[in-house]
Design a protein around this motif. Structure first.
Motif, PDB file in Angstrom:
ATOM      1  N   ARG B  20       0.834  -1.203   0.000  1.00  0.00           N
ATOM      2  CA  ARG B  20       0.000   0.000   0.000  1.00  0.00           C
ATOM      3  C   ARG B  20       0.868   1.252   0.000  1.00  0.00           C
ATOM      4  NH1 ARG B  20      -5.230   0.077   3.583  1.00  0.00           N
ATOM      5  NH2 ARG B  20      -5.696  -1.444   1.972  1.00  0.00           N
ATOM      6  N   THR B  21       0.500   2.186  -0.847  1.00  0.00           N
ATOM      7  CA  THR B  21       1.147   3.500  -0.789  1.00  0.00           C
ATOM      8  C   THR B  21       0.044   4.519  -0.645  1.00  0.00           C
ATOM      9  OG1 THR B  21       1.017   3.953  -3.140  1.00  0.00           O
ATOM     10  CG2 THR B  21       2.953   2.748  -2.377  1.00  0.00           C
ATOM     11  N   ASN B  22       0.341   5.594   0.048  1.00  0.00           N
ATOM     12  CA  ASN B  22      -0.686   6.618   0.176  1.00  0.00           C
ATOM     13  C   ASN B  22      -0.089   8.011   0.269  1.00  0.00           C
ATOM     14  OD1 ASN B  22       0.235   5.881   2.886  1.00  0.00           O
ATOM     15  ND2 ASN B  22      -1.289   7.357   3.566  1.00  0.00           N
ATOM     16  N   ALA B  23      -0.765   8.938  -0.373  1.00  0.00           N
ATOM     17  CA  ALA B  23      -0.480  10.348  -0.204  1.00  0.00           C
ATOM     18  C   ALA B  23      -1.770  10.904   0.377  1.00  0.00           C
ATOM     19  CB  ALA B  23      -0.130  10.996  -1.543  1.00  0.00           C
ATOM     20  N   GLY B  24      -1.867  10.862   1.682  1.00  0.00           N
ATOM     21  CA  GLY B  24      -3.148  11.157   2.335  1.00  0.00           C
ATOM     22  C   GLY B  24      -4.029   9.926   2.297  1.00  0.00           C
ATOM     23  N   VAL B  25      -5.038   9.902   3.154  1.00  0.00           N
ATOM     24  CA  VAL B  25      -5.884   8.706   3.228  1.00  0.00           C
ATOM     25  C   VAL B  25      -6.810   8.576   2.030  1.00  0.00           C
ATOM     26  CG1 VAL B  25      -5.864   8.393   5.714  1.00  0.00           C
ATOM     27  CG2 VAL B  25      -7.514   9.974   4.701  1.00  0.00           C
ATOM     28  N   ASP B  26      -6.923   9.626   1.233  1.00  0.00           N
ATOM     29  CA  ASP B  26      -7.842   9.562   0.095  1.00  0.00           C
ATOM     30  C   ASP B  26      -7.094   9.343  -1.206  1.00  0.00           C
ATOM     31  OD1 ASP B  26      -6.586  11.930   0.181  1.00  0.00           O
ATOM     32  OD2 ASP B  26      -8.336  13.161  -0.291  1.00  0.00           O
ATOM     33  N   ASN B  27      -5.829   8.988  -1.100  1.00  0.00           N
ATOM     34  CA  ASN B  27      -5.053   8.752  -2.310  1.00  0.00           C
ATOM     35  C   ASN B  27      -4.210   7.507  -2.072  1.00  0.00           C
ATOM     36  OD1 ASN B  27      -3.646   8.853  -4.659  1.00  0.00           O
ATOM     37  ND2 ASN B  27      -2.722  10.860  -4.309  1.00  0.00           N
ATOM     38  N   ILE B  28      -4.890   6.373  -2.145  1.00  0.00           N
ATOM     39  CA  ILE B  28      -4.257   5.109  -1.800  1.00  0.00           C
ATOM     40  C   ILE B  28      -4.041   4.286  -3.058  1.00  0.00           C
ATOM     41  CG2 ILE B  28      -4.710   2.892  -0.662  1.00  0.00           C
ATOM     42  CD1 ILE B  28      -5.903   4.393   1.615  1.00  0.00           C
ATOM     43  N   SER B  29      -2.872   3.746  -3.202  1.00  0.00           N
ATOM     44  CA  SER B  29      -2.586   2.934  -4.382  1.00  0.00           C
ATOM     45  C   SER B  29      -1.876   1.659  -3.949  1.00  0.00           C
ATOM     46  CB  SER B  29      -1.682   3.685  -5.353  1.00  0.00           C
ATOM     47  OG  SER B  29      -2.151   4.975  -5.577  1.00  0.00           O
ATOM     48  N   LYS B  30      -1.668   0.811  -4.930  1.00  0.00           N
ATOM     49  CA  LYS B  30      -1.003  -0.441  -4.671  1.00  0.00           C
ATOM     50  C   LYS B  30       0.265  -0.493  -5.520  1.00  0.00           C
ATOM     51  CE  LYS B  30      -4.075  -3.822  -4.421  1.00  0.00           C
ATOM     52  NZ  LYS B  30      -4.906  -4.922  -4.975  1.00  0.00           N
ATOM     53  N   PHE B  31       1.405  -0.615  -4.906  1.00  0.00           N
ATOM     54  CA  PHE B  31       2.665  -0.715  -5.636  1.00  0.00           C
ATOM     55  C   PHE B  31       3.535  -1.783  -5.006  1.00  0.00           C
ATOM     56  CE2 PHE B  31       1.492   3.585  -6.908  1.00  0.00           C
ATOM     57  CZ  PHE B  31       1.846   3.593  -8.241  1.00  0.00           C
ATOM     58  N   ARG B  32       4.260  -2.458  -5.845  1.00  0.00           N
ATOM     59  CA  ARG B  32       5.217  -3.432  -5.357  1.00  0.00           C
ATOM     60  C   ARG B  32       6.380  -2.706  -4.687  1.00  0.00           C
ATOM     61  NH1 ARG B  32       5.822  -8.697  -6.327  1.00  0.00           N
ATOM     62  NH2 ARG B  32       7.949  -9.471  -6.049  1.00  0.00           N
ATOM     63  N   LYS B  33       6.836  -3.240  -3.553  1.00  0.00           N
ATOM     64  CA  LYS B  33       7.961  -2.623  -2.843  1.00  0.00           C
ATOM     65  C   LYS B  33       9.120  -3.593  -2.703  1.00  0.00           C
ATOM     66  CE  LYS B  33       4.470  -0.131  -0.293  1.00  0.00           C
ATOM     67  NZ  LYS B  33       3.770  -0.001   0.994  1.00  0.00           N
ATOM     68  N   MET B  34       9.003  -4.743  -3.379  1.00  0.00           N
ATOM     69  CA  MET B  34      10.061  -5.739  -3.306  1.00  0.00           C
ATOM     70  C   MET B  34      10.548  -6.050  -4.715  1.00  0.00           C
ATOM     71  SD  MET B  34       9.915  -9.644  -1.948  1.00  0.00           S
ATOM     72  CE  MET B  34       9.337  -9.274  -0.308  1.00  0.00           C
ATOM     73  N   PHE B  35      11.870  -6.034  -4.887  1.00  0.00           N
ATOM     74  CA  PHE B  35      12.461  -6.197  -6.213  1.00  0.00           C
ATOM     75  C   PHE B  35      13.646  -7.135  -6.115  1.00  0.00           C
ATOM     76  CE2 PHE B  35      10.549  -2.122  -5.525  1.00  0.00           C
ATOM     77  CZ  PHE B  35       9.699  -1.977  -6.616  1.00  0.00           C
ATOM     78  N   THR B  36      13.745  -8.031  -7.083  1.00  0.00           N
ATOM     79  CA  THR B  36      14.843  -8.992  -7.046  1.00  0.00           C
ATOM     80  C   THR B  36      15.600  -8.993  -8.372  1.00  0.00           C
ATOM     81  OG1 THR B  36      13.611 -10.378  -5.503  1.00  0.00           O
ATOM     82  CG2 THR B  36      15.419 -11.427  -6.658  1.00  0.00           C
ATOM     83  N   TRP B  37      16.915  -8.972  -8.258  1.00  0.00           N
ATOM     84  CA  TRP B  37      17.783  -9.133  -9.423  1.00  0.00           C
ATOM     85  C   TRP B  37      18.630 -10.378  -9.187  1.00  0.00           C
ATOM     86  CZ3 TRP B  37      16.839  -4.475  -7.056  1.00  0.00           C
ATOM     87  CH2 TRP B  37      16.346  -3.442  -7.846  1.00  0.00           C
ATOM     88  N   SER B  38      18.889 -11.101 -10.263  1.00  0.00           N
ATOM     89  CA  SER B  38      19.737 -12.272 -10.048  1.00  0.00           C
ATOM     90  C   SER B  38      20.529 -12.623 -11.291  1.00  0.00           C
ATOM     91  CB  SER B  38      18.887 -13.475  -9.627  1.00  0.00           C
ATOM     92  OG  SER B  38      18.060 -13.870 -10.694  1.00  0.00           O
ATOM     93  N   VAL B  39      21.656 -13.272 -11.070  1.00  0.00           N
ATOM     94  CA  VAL B  39      22.416 -13.958 -12.109  1.00  0.00           C
ATOM     95  C   VAL B  39      22.470 -15.397 -11.619  1.00  0.00           C
ATOM     96  CG1 VAL B  39      24.599 -14.134 -13.346  1.00  0.00           C
ATOM     97  CG2 VAL B  39      23.818 -11.899 -12.486  1.00  0.00           C
ATOM     98  N   PRO B  40      21.584 -16.242 -12.162  1.00  0.00           N
ATOM     99  CA  PRO B  40      21.469 -17.585 -11.580  1.00  0.00           C
ATOM    100  C   PRO B  40      22.829 -18.264 -11.435  1.00  0.00           C
ATOM    101  CG  PRO B  40      19.712 -17.234 -13.166  1.00  0.00           C
ATOM    102  CD  PRO B  40      20.621 -16.040 -13.270  1.00  0.00           C
ATOM    103  N   GLY B  41      23.044 -18.831 -10.246  1.00  0.00           N
ATOM    104  CA  GLY B  41      24.316 -19.498  -9.989  1.00  0.00           C
ATOM    105  C   GLY B  41      25.417 -18.571  -9.524  1.00  0.00           C
ATOM    106  N   GLU B  42      25.167 -17.241  -9.636  1.00  0.00           N
ATOM    107  CA  GLU B  42      26.241 -16.322  -9.263  1.00  0.00           C
ATOM    108  C   GLU B  42      25.827 -15.349  -8.159  1.00  0.00           C
ATOM    109  OE1 GLU B  42      28.968 -13.107  -9.061  1.00  0.00           O
ATOM    110  OE2 GLU B  42      27.042 -12.780 -10.049  1.00  0.00           O
TER     111      GLU B  42
END
Lengths: 246, 246
Positions: B20-42
């Protein structure tokens, strides 16, 4: 910081406050944050304070002085006809203290802010509980929101949200507050023992039980230790969360 | 607001974040806050973000773009030799984004602040977990402090303090995080479902289990409901607190 909580029960008001004040972690002191005024048989008023210590001490001192020399300011909190008027008087006093400092060139008004909880009863009326904001406005506890917290409120809030019921006995409510305070004491260095407690019995119009819980209090220690173990057991009793198969 | 928590276990890193992200209680949105990068095996790198959404999105986009066009910036987070260097790169990127906005005349630097948790593993080295402060400095989780939280951390902290043990199984740790998030979700409207989860298994050097828990998730619902009941039972199992006789 500070942690104070007040519960509005069916037949009681219960207040609990810590006593730690700090200006930085290397300047820690112990001050009472709970104050009671009463006219036995006519009214009981309890105030708890969070925020700038100079502000809250000045507010308490002014309320106290004026109640003893009522000719200076009429009515005082010991004369106001309703607790709503008492809340207004306290809020006005708070505003007066903060604005005085602000006028004296200390423009960091935010630094002098304070938040208060006031509750009690006046003869012939119901017990009432108020939360007074730094801005000087205030709200009253209702059946939907029968408790208030000020200061470092978050650590101890989930258990009150989950478990508080105005039908509880005093002993159950005190146990709940002990758990809420224990969670806060463990998580935040700026909240500290001893704890002040006031149990007001509705329609008694008498100050009633006021006592202090310190580090050596056996009942608090048993609850604190027991809560840690009980929490772990409660957690272990829940089903584990299995990673969904891909 | 936001709530993210990461646990450093003996054989896993576990990450959980709300959306959940919000700019005030009347401006609520849904955004991902987790991000993954990988080089498999490395290497595998997971980042969680709290704070100003424009800032965190810019940081993530820059990290992402640069990892795809490494000639622009060398090394990228996919090339840096250690996770300490990755943390430094991310912190520098955060500083770059915040200062850019500040230079453009938006002097409310505080408004653009963000706090990050980054963890992962690079081949031949131990899994590591970092907390990156808005100022761009950072700390690493240790055996004394084997978990980090960012955002709305207080409601869900007592149970982690009480119950987390790096020896737990993944299923037990996920249960603990579910309880911690449940307490926060109930107390604060600015933290909201669904929750993103990443379970990284040490030395796998593979992204591993990543999934989302939404309102309809039966396992989460059982834990949430069960926790409320278990808490009340735990409380009832403690001795009541008797008012000391005067």
């Amino acid at each position: 910081m500070t942690y104070c909580a007040a519960l509005k029960m069916n037949n009681h008001l219960i207040f609990m406050s810590d006593t730690r004040t700090n200006a930085g972690v290397d300047n820690i002191s112990k001050f009472r944050k709970m104050f009671t005024w009463s006219v036995p048989g006519e009214r009981v008023i309890t105030l708890m304070t969070a925020g700038n210590l100079a502000t809250t001490q000045a507010v308490v001192s002014l309320l106290d002085e004026r109640s003893k020399a009522p000719e200076e300011r009429d009515p005082t909190i010991l004369q106001a006809p309703t607790l709503f008027q008492v809340a207004r008087l306290i809020a006005d006093t708070l505003n007066e203290v903060v604005n005085e400092r602000a006028e004296e060139g200390q423009d960091a008004e935010a630094a002098f802010r304070a938040t208060l909880i006031m509750g009690g009863q006046i003869e012939g009326m119901e017990p009432r509980l108020f939360l007074i904001y730094p801005e000087g406005n205030f709200i009253e506890a209702s059946s939907e929101t029968p408790f208030f917290q000020i200061g470092e409120t978050k650590y101890g809030r989930p258990i009150i949200l989950r478990a508080f019921d105005p039908d509880m006995t005093v002993e159950q409510a005190l146990r709940l507050l002990c758990v809420s305070f224990d969670s806060t004491l463990r998580a935040n260095l700026s909240v500290g023992m001893p704890l002040d407690v006031h149990v007001y019995e509705a329609d008694s119009l008498d100050e009633g039980a006021q006592f202090r819980i310190d580090e050596a209090n056996p009942a608090f220690s048993v609850i604190s230790k027991g809560w840690g173990d009980a929490l772990k057991l409660a957690l272990e009793g829940l089903p584990e969360f299995t990673v969904p198969s891909r």
